[in-house]
Design a protein around this motif. Sequence first.
Motif, short mmCIF file in Angstrom:
data_model
loop_
_atom_site.label_atom_id
_atom_site.label_comp_id
_atom_site.label_asym_id
_atom_site.label_seq_id
_atom_site.Cartn_x
_atom_site.Cartn_y
_atom_site.Cartn_z
N VAL A 1 31.65 14.32 -36.05
CA VAL A 1 30.84 15.06 -37.02
C VAL A 1 29.36 15.07 -36.65
O VAL A 1 28.58 15.83 -37.23
CB VAL A 1 31.02 14.48 -38.44
N ILE A 2 28.96 14.22 -35.70
CA ILE A 2 27.59 14.22 -35.18
C ILE A 2 27.69 14.23 -33.65
O ILE A 2 28.56 13.56 -33.08
CB ILE A 2 26.81 12.96 -35.63
N ARG A 3 26.86 15.00 -33.03
CA ARG A 3 26.85 15.02 -31.56
C ARG A 3 26.61 13.60 -31.05
O ARG A 3 25.76 12.89 -31.56
CB ARG A 3 25.77 15.96 -31.07
N SER A 4 27.36 13.19 -30.04
CA SER A 4 27.34 11.79 -29.60
C SER A 4 25.94 11.33 -29.18
O SER A 4 25.52 10.22 -29.51
CB SER A 4 28.34 11.58 -28.46
N ASP A 5 25.19 12.19 -28.45
CA ASP A 5 23.86 11.78 -28.02
C ASP A 5 22.91 11.63 -29.20
O ASP A 5 22.05 10.74 -29.22
CB ASP A 5 23.30 12.78 -27.01
N VAL A 6 23.09 12.47 -30.22
CA VAL A 6 22.26 12.37 -31.42
C VAL A 6 22.58 11.08 -32.18
O VAL A 6 21.68 10.37 -32.65
CB VAL A 6 22.46 13.60 -32.33
N ALA A 7 23.87 10.75 -32.29
CA ALA A 7 24.26 9.52 -32.98
C ALA A 7 23.68 8.30 -32.28
O ALA A 7 23.19 7.35 -32.92
CB ALA A 7 25.79 9.43 -33.05
N ASP A 8 23.72 8.30 -30.97
CA ASP A 8 23.16 7.18 -30.21
C ASP A 8 21.64 7.08 -30.39
O ASP A 8 21.08 5.98 -30.48
CB ASP A 8 23.51 7.32 -28.73
N ASP A 9 20.98 8.26 -30.42
CA ASP A 9 19.54 8.26 -30.67
C ASP A 9 19.22 7.69 -32.05
O ASP A 9 18.26 6.92 -32.22
CB ASP A 9 18.97 9.68 -30.56
N MET A 10 20.03 8.05 -33.05
CA MET A 10 19.80 7.56 -34.41
C MET A 10 19.99 6.04 -34.47
O MET A 10 19.24 5.35 -35.17
CB MET A 10 20.75 8.23 -35.39
N LEU A 11 20.98 5.53 -33.73
CA LEU A 11 21.21 4.09 -33.74
C LEU A 11 20.00 3.35 -33.17
O LEU A 11 19.57 2.31 -33.71
CB LEU A 11 22.48 3.77 -32.95
N ARG A 12 19.44 3.89 -32.09
CA ARG A 12 18.26 3.25 -31.49
C ARG A 12 17.05 3.35 -32.43
O ARG A 12 16.27 2.39 -32.55
CB ARG A 12 17.94 3.92 -30.15
N MET A 13 16.88 4.48 -33.09
CA MET A 13 15.76 4.64 -34.02
C MET A 13 15.89 3.69 -35.21
O MET A 13 14.90 3.10 -35.66
CB MET A 13 15.69 6.10 -34.51
N MET A 14 17.10 3.51 -35.69
CA MET A 14 17.31 2.57 -36.79
C MET A 14 17.13 1.13 -36.34
O MET A 14 16.75 0.26 -37.14
CB MET A 14 18.71 2.76 -37.38
N ASP A 15 17.38 0.88 -35.07
CA ASP A 15 17.13 -0.46 -34.52
C ASP A 15 15.64 -0.80 -34.61
O ASP A 15 15.26 -1.96 -34.85
CB ASP A 15 17.62 -0.51 -33.07
#
Length: 576
Positions: free
Chosen positions: A457-471
């Motif tokens: 439901v979310i593009r994989s690269d976008v999801a990974d970017d969001m995880l890093r930003m939330m980190d």
Amino acid sequence: MSTGQSRGVSTRRPPPMAPMGRARYVVMMSLILIGLGLLAGRIVDLHVINRTFLQGQGDARTLRTDPIPAHRGMITDRNGEPLAISTPVMTLWANPQQLPEDDIQRLMLARALGTDLDSLNERIANYGDKEFMYLSRRLTPAEAQPVVDLRMPGVYAREEYKRYYPTGEVTAQLLGVTNVDDAGQEGLELAYNSYLSGEPGKRRVLKDRRGRLVRDLEVLQEAQPGGDLTLSIDQRLQYMAYRELKVAMDENDADGASLVMLDARTGEVLAMVNQPSYNPNNRAGLDPRGLRNQAIVDVFEPGSVMKPLAMSALLETGKFPLDTVVDTSPGWMRIDRYTIRDVSNNGKLTLAGILRKSSNIGMSKLTLQLDEPVVPDKYRALGLGQAPGTGFPGEATGNVPSPRVWSSSQWAALSYGYGLSVSPLQLASAYTAIANHGKKLPPSLLRLSSPSEGEQVIRSDVADDMLRMMDEVVSPQGIRRAVVPGYSVAGKSGTARKTGASGYQKSSYRSLFVGITPVSDPRIITVVMIDNPKAGAYYGGAIAAPVFARIAGNALRILDVPPDRLDEMAEQDSKK
């Protein structure tokens, strides 16, 4: 000689029977023969003609078919620890028309039942025209034995089962309860009642004229026990989370609290607790609020915890590179008739900075640059506004608005978590997409034999970017109270005003935090919601974040997840 013989021996024949004597003889003989004939006919009637009917009538007065109670299936946690079990109990009943009238015997019965004679007599009088009344239900065998030992006419005992919950209030709202007939009434007990319920058996017994059991004759049909249910819950995590949530609610003088912890790899619910709760084994004086599994059936405006999900929708448009800078000065802006504010004037912020500072202005300015409702569409793709599909009775769908004409203020409000409603479970489930490279996993209250494939439901690269930003959000420079020593955490806090009869309340809030840990290989996703803390602070970062840190840290150690930030932990220790 001849003359003497004729005098010594009579040679005369007896006189003939009189007509009346002969008739009497014939009548008597006829009566005897008729009686013998009737008796023989009756014997033939009883033993030949009506033998089957009479045998059935006789059996009906001595033979009985009694039910054999079925054992309700057990509910266990994922490791086989019992959460709900059925124990044998006795139910005492009576036929009021057979009970002795003697006050002494009734006094003995009243004392054995633990009541007084007047109350017993009143109940017997109320049921005087009936043949059945309960004396006491669901007693332990030891409690029922004094009554059974009286061997009183008209008093009977019946075997039943009673549900017992070893974990008590810790799992009360999730499991639900059964009624006096051992049928599910709430929660999973109700949802899976047909599966958990067994099928009663039948046995033939011999009873005396007073209905007392003389002998078991045969089993006509074996009782079929109900199926056992294995939940996804880990009892160790459930206890720990319940304890921490209760402490947090008391310390912050809150109205309530909820927590959901998901396995980030499977979507299974590892812990789900609510405050207040109740003891399902003793429901006297319970708080009605404690009956609700708020984590599933209640919804609320989530506030800023929605910003990472909204940001993923913005990034997928391709219009906002990661190095995009937004000027949030002077810390407020007017949209339609409303004023939107940040906690402080943060000036120019990157996308990561917008999340770290939780800027409503930044999210609104980004969203209002678009021509399509990508944010609400993304929310729906993440399962918001839809039932989670757990099968739990009354699970909330929440609401993501879909007006025919969008106003700018509606569009902006959705980007920072207002104007929609979600449940804690929905929120945790939506975050599985960020933890799994964009794949959303459906939540499950049952232990899964194999994990779901999930839905992209979310593009994989976008999801990974969001995880890093939330980190970056959870750090000594960000939400430091959510830091878990030794582990990386990707998280977001939220503070949402509660609504009342006249709109948003000025001093009533919900404090939230959502966290994924460890970031290097996500294992758990935890949502903490504290309802209306009144002890002073109310921001999610100050109230919900430390609760998350304690619970997540303990959970990772219980699950034996290796630390991934040992260097930072060692650095902090050296500074001490």
